[in-house]
Scaffold this motif. Sequence first.
Motif, PDB file in Angstrom:
ATOM      1  N   ASP A 174      20.010  64.283  43.730  1.00  0.00           N
ATOM      2  CA  ASP A 174      20.733  65.208  42.858  1.00  0.00           C
ATOM      3  C   ASP A 174      21.352  66.338  43.666  1.00  0.00           C
ATOM      4  O   ASP A 174      20.845  66.709  44.722  1.00  0.00           O
ATOM      5  N   GLY A 220      23.303  70.330  43.586  1.00  0.00           N
ATOM      6  CA  GLY A 220      23.528  71.559  42.852  1.00  0.00           C
ATOM      7  C   GLY A 220      24.108  72.589  43.806  1.00  0.00           C
ATOM      8  O   GLY A 220      24.222  72.333  45.005  1.00  0.00           O
ATOM      9  N   ARG A 221      24.450  73.753  43.252  1.00  0.00           N
ATOM     10  CA  ARG A 221      25.056  74.769  44.094  1.00  0.00           C
ATOM     11  C   ARG A 221      23.990  75.748  44.572  1.00  0.00           C
ATOM     12  O   ARG A 221      23.321  76.382  43.776  1.00  0.00           O
ATOM     13  N   GLN A 247      27.784  73.219  47.710  1.00  0.00           N
ATOM     14  CA  GLN A 247      27.084  72.131  47.040  1.00  0.00           C
ATOM     15  C   GLN A 247      26.062  71.555  48.008  1.00  0.00           C
ATOM     16  O   GLN A 247      26.397  71.207  49.131  1.00  0.00           O
ATOM     17  N   ARG A 285      20.676  73.433  38.305  1.00  0.00           N
ATOM     18  CA  ARG A 285      21.911  72.813  37.860  1.00  0.00           C
ATOM     19  C   ARG A 285      21.837  72.604  36.355  1.00  0.00           C
ATOM     20  O   ARG A 285      20.874  72.019  35.858  1.00  0.00           O
ATOM     21  N   SER A 338      13.343  67.790  42.842  1.00  0.00           N
ATOM     22  CA  SER A 338      14.032  68.112  41.597  1.00  0.00           C
ATOM     23  C   SER A 338      13.240  67.660  40.377  1.00  0.00           C
ATOM     24  O   SER A 338      12.549  66.647  40.416  1.00  0.00           O
ATOM     25  N   LYS A 369      15.992  71.625  38.189  1.00  0.00           N
ATOM     26  CA  LYS A 369      15.649  72.640  39.176  1.00  0.00           C
ATOM     27  C   LYS A 369      14.950  71.984  40.358  1.00  0.00           C
ATOM     28  O   LYS A 369      14.289  70.953  40.228  1.00  0.00           O
TER      29      LYS A 369
END
Length: 48
Positions: A2, A4-5, A12, A43, A18, A31
């Motif tokens: 996964d 996310g930022r 990214q 995210r 996660s 998370k």
Amino acid sequence: MDKGRCMRCKKQVEIKDSENYTMKNGMMALKGKCVHCGTKVFRIMGKA
Ligand SMILES: [Zn+2]
């Protein structure tokens, strides 16, 4: 994996450890931790 930022890397990144959870407002989110710096990364997945 996964993605996310990351606020610290400002880009990214892939998320390790996660897990999905539901926020108080009913939104689904993911998370975990940034693979690069270990900072918590969230995210938003959208409404369940
Ligand atoms: Zn990072």
